[in-house]
Design an enzyme around this catalytic site. Structure first.
Site, PDB file in Angstrom:
ATOM      1  CB  CYS A 118       9.310  -2.398   6.894  1.00 39.05           C
ATOM      2  SG  CYS A 118       9.791  -2.117   5.192  1.00 39.05           S
ATOM      3  CG  HIS A 261       7.323   0.822   8.063  1.00 39.98           C
ATOM      4  ND1 HIS A 261       8.594   1.348   7.977  1.00 39.98           N
ATOM      5  CD2 HIS A 261       7.056   0.278   6.847  1.00 39.98           C
ATOM      6  CE1 HIS A 261       9.070   1.114   6.770  1.00 39.98           C
ATOM      7  NE2 HIS A 261       8.159   0.477   6.071  1.00 39.98           N
ATOM      8  CG  ASN A 291       9.907   2.334   3.308  1.00 40.29           C
ATOM      9  OD1 ASN A 291      10.599   2.035   4.279  1.00 40.29           O
ATOM     10  ND2 ASN A 291       9.066   1.483   2.754  1.00 40.29           N
TER      11      ASN A 291
HETATM   12  C1  LIG Z   1       3.973   2.300  -4.972  1.00 39.04           C
HETATM   13  C2  LIG Z   1       2.735   3.146  -4.717  1.00 39.04           C
HETATM   14  C3  LIG Z   1       3.118   4.557  -4.309  1.00 39.04           C
HETATM   15  C4  LIG Z   1       1.943   3.261  -6.042  1.00 39.04           C
HETATM   16  O1  LIG Z   1       0.762   4.022  -5.819  1.00 39.04           O
HETATM   17  P1  LIG Z   1      -0.634   3.465  -6.340  1.00 39.04           P
HETATM   18  O2  LIG Z   1      -1.649   4.473  -6.031  1.00 39.04           O
HETATM   19  O3  LIG Z   1      -0.787   2.093  -5.758  1.00 39.04           O
HETATM   20  O4  LIG Z   1      -0.410   3.434  -7.887  1.00 39.04           O
HETATM   21  P2  LIG Z   1      -0.504   2.168  -8.887  1.00 39.04           P
HETATM   22  O5  LIG Z   1       0.658   1.242  -8.650  1.00 39.04           O
HETATM   23  O6  LIG Z   1      -1.893   1.586  -8.839  1.00 39.04           O
HETATM   24  O7  LIG Z   1      -0.294   2.905 -10.265  1.00 39.04           O
HETATM   25  C5  LIG Z   1      -1.226   3.844 -10.795  1.00 39.04           C
HETATM   26  C6  LIG Z   1      -0.648   4.458 -12.057  1.00 39.04           C
HETATM   27  O8  LIG Z   1       0.428   5.345 -11.719  1.00 39.04           O
HETATM   28  C7  LIG Z   1       1.580   4.993 -12.467  1.00 39.04           C
HETATM   29  N1  LIG Z   1       2.785   5.287 -11.671  1.00 39.04           N
HETATM   30  C8  LIG Z   1       3.477   4.446 -10.838  1.00 39.04           C
HETATM   31  N2  LIG Z   1       4.518   5.104 -10.292  1.00 39.04           N
HETATM   32  C9  LIG Z   1       4.468   6.360 -10.785  1.00 39.04           C
HETATM   33  C10 LIG Z   1       5.257   7.513 -10.573  1.00 39.04           C
HETATM   34  N3  LIG Z   1       6.351   7.493  -9.772  1.00 39.04           N
HETATM   35  N4  LIG Z   1       4.921   8.660 -11.214  1.00 39.04           N
HETATM   36  C11 LIG Z   1       3.860   8.721 -12.023  1.00 39.04           C
HETATM   37  N5  LIG Z   1       3.076   7.646 -12.264  1.00 39.04           N
HETATM   38  C12 LIG Z   1       3.368   6.495 -11.637  1.00 39.04           C
HETATM   39  C13 LIG Z   1       1.422   3.522 -12.747  1.00 39.04           C
HETATM   40  O9  LIG Z   1       2.203   3.141 -13.885  1.00 39.04           O
HETATM   41  C14 LIG Z   1      -0.044   3.419 -13.004  1.00 39.04           C
HETATM   42  O10 LIG Z   1      -0.314   3.859 -14.337  1.00 39.04           O
HETATM   43  P3  LIG Z   1      -1.450   3.137 -15.220  1.00 39.04           P
HETATM   44  O11 LIG Z   1      -2.718   3.333 -14.448  1.00 39.04           O
HETATM   45  O12 LIG Z   1      -1.348   3.879 -16.484  1.00 39.04           O
HETATM   46  O13 LIG Z   1      -1.035   1.714 -15.284  1.00 39.04           O
HETATM   47  C15 LIG Z   1       1.846   2.512  -3.620  1.00 39.04           C
HETATM   48  O14 LIG Z   1       1.247   1.333  -4.123  1.00 39.04           O
HETATM   49  C16 LIG Z   1       2.617   2.179  -2.368  1.00 39.04           C
HETATM   50  O15 LIG Z   1       3.134   3.038  -1.691  1.00 39.04           O
HETATM   51  N6  LIG Z   1       2.660   0.901  -1.977  1.00 39.04           N
HETATM   52  C17 LIG Z   1       3.382   0.487  -0.766  1.00 39.04           C
HETATM   53  C18 LIG Z   1       4.752   0.127  -1.169  1.00 39.04           C
HETATM   54  C19 LIG Z   1       5.792   0.151  -0.123  1.00 39.04           C
HETATM   55  O16 LIG Z   1       6.020   1.096   0.542  1.00 39.04           O
HETATM   56  N7  LIG Z   1       6.507  -0.932  -0.030  1.00 39.04           N
HETATM   57  C20 LIG Z   1       7.693  -0.983   0.713  1.00 39.04           C
HETATM   58  C21 LIG Z   1       7.688  -2.058   1.697  1.00 39.04           C
HETATM   59  S1  LIG Z   1       7.175  -1.534   3.269  1.00 39.04           S
END
Ligand SMILES: CC(C)(COP(=O)(O)OP(=O)(O)OC[C@H]1O[C@@H](n2cnc3c(N)ncnc32)[C@H](O)[C@@H]1OP(=O)(O)O)[C@@H](O)C(=O)NCCC(=O)NCCS
Length: 334
Positions: A118, A261, A291
């Site tokens: 990224c 980004h 993204n």
């Molecule tokens: C991936 C992302 C959206 C997840 O959001 P979050 O708030 O961190 O959520 P978590 O991973 O803590 O998960 C929370 C819960 O939601 C659930 N969950 C994950 N994806 C889900 C989805 N698409 N729909 C519904 N529930 C979802 C998880 O299983 C978890 O459930 P649990 O509490 O029962 O275990 C977030 O971490 C993110 O954007 N990270 C940056 C990633 C990125 O962009 N990387 C690319 C490189 S630049």
């Protein structure tokens, strides 16, 4: 002093290209256990673009490149070097940059891919700036292009909601006007491979070549430690902006626009809050494209221009964090 002899480098043209097909949150509801509302709240994303089956990264890159060269009022023959920042090249080799160089109709100039996930576009910007400032090139085309959906697991709700396809490009040129202070003022690049496993495409390379076992384990798809990336991204973005301002002896009030980004709206909003910079000064378009890794910043830069969000003399910050881990910033006077 040698620094006085270095040339000032400006962005002389921008362009972008997004494939037409959209994947909405509603579409994803039909593929994995997720909900439109959850995706909007947790990421800010509403839809992403999907390359057509016959389109590869070079096809998107080529169209963005054509637009950027035309926008700079140049012809392909004027380009002295091409850099394509991508983690989803058409092939391991030849480089996507070579494919674009040929199809765009450039001369036999240097062309290479740059892999910094990224942060790739800003890495490319810094490399191009150095070459122009040193006098080895006059116009360099820097492209960020990705087809991440080809490597996205539409059975994994933690990642499939995030990624889209697209391309953006910028022409960097040696500045002509002597009495102007526009151009790239500062760049900073960094990497920390200890976090390599946080965002990784494990299979398909020399570590895990394609095999039935690799495919059965779905190692041909992007794996992500979302939470860890999330926290790291906020602190790195805040650090990058603060350090760049400090190096240039500027204040946060001097900033007119930040183009971060586009990874997650909550990450961007939280970083803006820590920096005490109002959201009106932050460019966000991830609601429409998700993204697109190395492509988010050049696409956003091109849209910001076309939406009249950039004016002569504006101080603009580009900032990214991504796989590697890598992080990077660029400060520009528009
Ligand atoms: C991936 C992302 C959206 C997840 O959001 P979050 O708030 O961190 O959520 P978590 O991973 O803590 O998960 C929370 C819960 O939601 C659930 N969950 C994950 N994806 C889900 C989805 N698409 N729909 C519904 N529930 C979802 C998880 O299983 C978890 O459930 P649990 O509490 O029962 O275990 C977030 O971490 C993110 O954007 N990270 C940056 C990633 C990125 O962009 N990387 C690319 C490189 S630049």
């Amino acid at each position: 002093m040698i620094l006085n002899r270095l040339r000032r480098v400006v962005i002389s043209g921008t362009g972008s290209h997004l494939p037409e097909k959209r994947i909405t949150n509603r579409d994803l509801e039909g593929m994995v256990d997720t909900a439109d509302e959850w995706i909007r709240q947790r990421t800010g994303i509403i839809e992403r673009r999907l390359a057509a089956p016959e389109q590869a990264t070079s096809d998107l890159a080529l169209e963005a490149a054509r637009r950027a060269v035309a926008d700079a009022d140049l012809a392909p023959a004027d380009i002295d070097q091409l850099i394509v920042a991508t983690v989803t090249p058409d092939h391991a080799f030849p480089s996507t940059a070579c494919l674009v160089q040929h199809r765009l109709g450039c001369r036999q100039v240097p062309a290479f891919d740059l892999s910094a996930a990224c942060s790739g576009f800003i890495y490319g910007l810094a490399v191009a700036r150095t070459a122009i400032a040193a006098g080895t090139a006059r116009h360099i085309l820097v492209i960020g292009a990705e087809t991440l959906t080809r490597f996205t697991d539409y059975g994994d709700r933690g990642t499939c909601i995030l990624f889209g396809d697209g391309a953006g490009a910028a022409v960097l040129s040696r500045a002509e006007e002597a009495d102007d202070d526009s151009g790239i003022i500062d760049t900073h690049l960094a990497a920390d491979g200890s976090g390599a496993e946080l965002m990784i495409l494990p299979g398909g390379g020399s570590r895990l070549p394609p095999s039935p076992e690799m495919l059965a384990k779905r190692q041909n798809y992007i794996k992500l430690e979302g939470r860890a990336v999330y926290k790291n991204a906020i602190s790195k973005i805040v650090m990058l902006v603060n350090e760049s301002l400090e190096r240039c002896r500027l204040n946060r009030e001097d900033i007119n626009l930040i183009i971060p980004h586009q990874m997650n709206a909550r990450i961007i909003e939280s970083a803006a809050k820590h920096l005490d910079i109002p959201l009106e000064k932050i460019f966000i378009n991830l609601d429409r494209y998700g993204n697109t890794s190395a492509a988010t910043i050049p696409i956003a830069l091109d849209e910001a221009r076309r939406e009249n969000r950039l004016h002569k003399g504006d101080l603009v910050v580009l900032v990214a964090f991504g796989g590697g881990m890598t992080w990077a910033s660029a400060l520009l006077r528009w």
